[in-house]
Design a protein around this motif. Structure first.
Motif, PDB file in Angstrom:
ATOM      1  N   THR A   2       0.187 -88.322  -8.060  1.00 33.73           N
ATOM      2  CA  THR A   2      -0.555 -89.242  -7.637  1.00 33.73           C
ATOM      3  C   THR A   2      -1.984 -89.440  -8.106  1.00 33.73           C
ATOM      4  N   GLU A   3      -3.310 -89.601  -8.351  1.00 38.11           N
ATOM      5  CA  GLU A   3      -5.117 -89.445  -8.022  1.00 38.11           C
ATOM      6  C   GLU A   3      -4.562 -88.387  -7.416  1.00 38.11           C
ATOM      7  N   ASN A   4      -4.043 -87.846  -6.153  1.00 36.68           N
ATOM      8  CA  ASN A   4      -4.601 -86.202  -5.237  1.00 36.68           C
ATOM      9  C   ASN A   4      -3.892 -85.661  -6.234  1.00 36.68           C
ATOM     10  N   PHE A   5      -3.878 -85.708  -7.510  1.00 40.71           N
ATOM     11  CA  PHE A   5      -2.418 -84.136  -7.912  1.00 40.71           C
ATOM     12  C   PHE A   5      -3.644 -83.840  -8.744  1.00 40.71           C
ATOM     13  N   LEU A   6      -3.001 -82.202  -7.991  1.00 37.80           N
ATOM     14  CA  LEU A   6      -4.618 -80.724  -8.645  1.00 37.80           C
ATOM     15  C   LEU A   6      -3.723 -80.220  -9.682  1.00 37.80           C
ATOM     16  N   LYS A   7      -2.841 -79.675  -9.738  1.00 30.10           N
ATOM     17  CA  LYS A   7      -2.438 -78.838 -10.405  1.00 30.10           C
ATOM     18  C   LYS A   7      -0.464 -78.444 -10.488  1.00 30.10           C
ATOM     19  N   ARG A   8      -0.038 -77.969 -11.384  1.00 33.25           N
ATOM     20  CA  ARG A   8       1.509 -77.552 -11.849  1.00 33.25           C
ATOM     21  C   ARG A   8       1.393 -76.263 -12.126  1.00 33.25           C
ATOM     22  N   TYR A   9       2.383 -75.694 -11.674  1.00 32.86           N
ATOM     23  CA  TYR A   9       2.912 -74.386 -11.929  1.00 32.86           C
ATOM     24  C   TYR A   9       4.534 -74.897 -12.558  1.00 32.86           C
ATOM     25  N   SER A  10       4.421 -74.320 -13.832  1.00 29.41           N
ATOM     26  CA  SER A  10       6.133 -74.463 -14.321  1.00 29.41           C
ATOM     27  C   SER A  10       6.422 -73.388 -14.827  1.00 29.41           C
ATOM     28  N   PHE A  11       7.964 -72.995 -14.722  1.00 31.76           N
ATOM     29  CA  PHE A  11       8.529 -72.201 -14.989  1.00 31.76           C
ATOM     30  C   PHE A  11       9.837 -71.792 -15.361  1.00 31.76           C
ATOM     31  N   ASN A  12      10.489 -71.600 -16.599  1.00 30.40           N
ATOM     32  CA  ASN A  12      11.652 -71.864 -16.792  1.00 30.40           C
ATOM     33  C   ASN A  12      12.792 -70.378 -16.256  1.00 30.40           C
ATOM     34  N   ILE A  13      13.583 -70.523 -15.440  1.00 33.18           N
ATOM     35  CA  ILE A  13      14.089 -69.507 -15.412  1.00 33.18           C
ATOM     36  C   ILE A  13      15.696 -69.942 -16.062  1.00 33.18           C
ATOM     37  N   ALA A  14      15.879 -68.501 -16.292  1.00 30.19           N
ATOM     38  CA  ALA A  14      17.582 -67.674 -16.927  1.00 30.19           C
ATOM     39  C   ALA A  14      18.486 -67.480 -16.186  1.00 30.19           C
ATOM     40  N   ALA A  15      19.626 -68.120 -16.324  1.00 28.54           N
ATOM     41  CA  ALA A  15      21.216 -67.918 -15.796  1.00 28.54           C
ATOM     42  C   ALA A  15      21.010 -66.412 -16.339  1.00 28.54           C
ATOM     43  N   ASN A  16      22.094 -66.013 -14.610  1.00 26.62           N
ATOM     44  CA  ASN A  16      22.035 -64.779 -14.571  1.00 26.62           C
ATOM     45  C   ASN A  16      20.561 -63.439 -15.125  1.00 26.62           C
ATOM     46  N   ASP A  17      19.847 -63.704 -14.795  1.00 26.18           N
ATOM     47  CA  ASP A  17      18.747 -62.549 -14.951  1.00 26.18           C
ATOM     48  C   ASP A  17      18.093 -62.128 -14.182  1.00 26.18           C
ATOM     49  N   PHE A  18      18.805 -61.488 -12.918  1.00 25.78           N
ATOM     50  CA  PHE A  18      18.340 -60.631 -12.168  1.00 25.78           C
ATOM     51  C   PHE A  18      17.593 -60.348 -12.879  1.00 25.78           C
ATOM     52  N   ILE A  19      16.628 -59.360 -13.801  1.00 23.37           N
ATOM     53  CA  ILE A  19      16.443 -58.484 -14.393  1.00 23.37           C
ATOM     54  C   ILE A  19      14.956 -58.992 -13.973  1.00 23.37           C
ATOM     55  N   ASN A  20      14.557 -60.365 -14.164  1.00 26.02           N
ATOM     56  CA  ASN A  20      13.349 -61.619 -13.874  1.00 26.02           C
ATOM     57  C   ASN A  20      13.694 -62.280 -12.682  1.00 26.02           C
ATOM     58  N   ALA A  21      14.485 -62.179 -12.790  1.00 21.40           N
ATOM     59  CA  ALA A  21      14.417 -62.826 -10.708  1.00 21.40           C
ATOM     60  C   ALA A  21      13.722 -62.361  -9.895  1.00 21.40           C
ATOM     61  N   GLY A  22      12.984 -63.597  -9.355  1.00 25.38           N
ATOM     62  CA  GLY A  22      11.669 -63.477  -8.726  1.00 25.38           C
ATOM     63  C   GLY A  22      10.483 -63.425  -8.980  1.00 25.38           C
ATOM     64  N   LYS A  23      10.519 -63.509 -10.189  1.00 22.98           N
ATOM     65  CA  LYS A  23       8.844 -63.489 -10.998  1.00 22.98           C
ATOM     66  C   LYS A  23       7.949 -64.991 -10.586  1.00 22.98           C
ATOM     67  N   ALA A  24       9.293 -65.533 -10.755  1.00 27.31           N
ATOM     68  CA  ALA A  24       8.461 -66.754 -10.814  1.00 27.31           C
ATOM     69  C   ALA A  24       7.674 -67.054  -9.237  1.00 27.31           C
ATOM     70  N   SER A  25       8.685 -66.840  -8.407  1.00 29.18           N
ATOM     71  CA  SER A  25       8.175 -67.086  -6.885  1.00 29.18           C
ATOM     72  C   SER A  25       6.568 -66.362  -7.187  1.00 29.18           C
ATOM     73  N   SER A  26       6.626 -64.891  -7.762  1.00 28.54           N
ATOM     74  CA  SER A  26       5.649 -64.001  -7.119  1.00 28.54           C
ATOM     75  C   SER A  26       4.335 -64.636  -7.791  1.00 28.54           C
ATOM     76  N   ALA A  27       5.030 -65.249  -8.731  1.00 22.75           N
ATOM     77  CA  ALA A  27       3.474 -66.140  -9.680  1.00 22.75           C
ATOM     78  C   ALA A  27       2.834 -67.309  -8.738  1.00 22.75           C
ATOM     79  N   ILE A  28       4.065 -67.738  -8.885  1.00 23.74           N
ATOM     80  CA  ILE A  28       3.383 -68.794  -7.273  1.00 23.74           C
ATOM     81  C   ILE A  28       2.296 -68.891  -6.187  1.00 23.74           C
ATOM     82  N   LYS A  29       3.122 -68.096  -5.478  1.00 24.76           N
ATOM     83  CA  LYS A  29       2.459 -67.105  -4.676  1.00 24.76           C
ATOM     84  C   LYS A  29       1.240 -66.135  -4.548  1.00 24.76           C
ATOM     85  N   GLY A  30       1.288 -65.494  -5.818  1.00 28.66           N
ATOM     86  CA  GLY A  30      -0.062 -65.278  -6.367  1.00 28.66           C
ATOM     87  C   GLY A  30      -0.969 -66.119  -7.227  1.00 28.66           C
ATOM     88  N   ASN A  31      -0.929 -67.223  -7.440  1.00 26.56           N
ATOM     89  CA  ASN A  31      -1.377 -68.662  -7.580  1.00 26.56           C
ATOM     90  C   ASN A  31      -2.325 -68.980  -6.685  1.00 26.56           C
TER      91      ASN A  31
END
Length: 141
Positions: A2-31
Motif C-alpha cells: 500500500t501507500e505506506n510501504f517503505l522497504k522490502r528485504y528479500s532473500f533466497n533460501i536454499a534447501a538443506n543449506d545449514f552453513i548459510n542458515a540464519g544469515k537472512a534473519s541476521s541481515a533482517i535484524k541488522g537492518n
C-alpha cells in the motif's frame, strides 16, 4: 503493498543449506536495528524470521523470505516450494516435528518453529498445499 510501504528485504533460501542458515534473519535484524526500530520489536522479528528461514532449509526444496516495512507494521513472508504441511494443527503443536534424525543431530528440528512464529506475531496466517507453504506474519509498530 500500500501507500505506506517503505522497504522490502528479500532473500533466497536454499534447501538443506545449514552453513548459510540464519544469515537472512541476521541481515533482517541488522537492518531493522540500524533503522532505529524498537529493540523489543527487532527481537520478535529476529525470532520469527529465523524460525521461518530454518523451516525453509529443513522442510522444503527452497524458497524466499521477505521482510516488508510499512509505517505502522512489519510483515514477514515465507514462501517455499515443497511437499507442504499435511496437518497444520499438529504442526502447530509445541515439540511436534517431521525433521529427519540427521537434522535433529545438527541441533535443528525441535518442533518449535511454527509455535514460536505464532507466539511472537500479532497476526499469523499459514496456507499449505502439495506445492509448498506460505506464512505471513505481521508485527504492528
Amino acid at each position: 503493498m500500500t501507500e505506506n510501504f517503505l522497504k522490502r528485504y528479500s532473500f533466497n533460501i536454499a534447501a538443506n543449506d545449514f552453513i548459510n542458515a540464519g544469515k537472512a534473519s541476521s541481515a533482517i535484524k541488522g537492518n531493522l536495528k540500524s533503522m532505529g526500530i524498537n529493540a523489543h520489536i527487532v527481537r520478535r522479528i529476529a525470532i520469527i524470521s529465523y524460525e521461518a528461514e530454518i523451516n525453509i532449509v529443513i522442510h522444503s526444496l527452497g524458497g524466499q523470505l521477505h521482510c516488508d516495512l510499512y509505517h505502522d507494521r512489519i510483515v514477514i513472508t515465507s514462501n517455499d516450494v515443497g511437499p507442504g504441511i499435511n496437518d497444520i494443527e499438529m504442526a502447530m503443536t509445541e515439540g511436534f516435528s517431521t525433521a529427519p534424525e540427521s537434522v535433529r543431530e545438527l541441533g535443528f528440528g525441535a518442533g518449535m518453529g511454527l509455535p514460536n512464529m505464532k507466539k511472537y506475531s500479532d497476526d499469523f496466517k499459514i496456507t499449505s498445499g502439495s506445492n509448498g507453504t506460505e506464512i505471513v506474519i505481521t508485527i504492528f509498530l
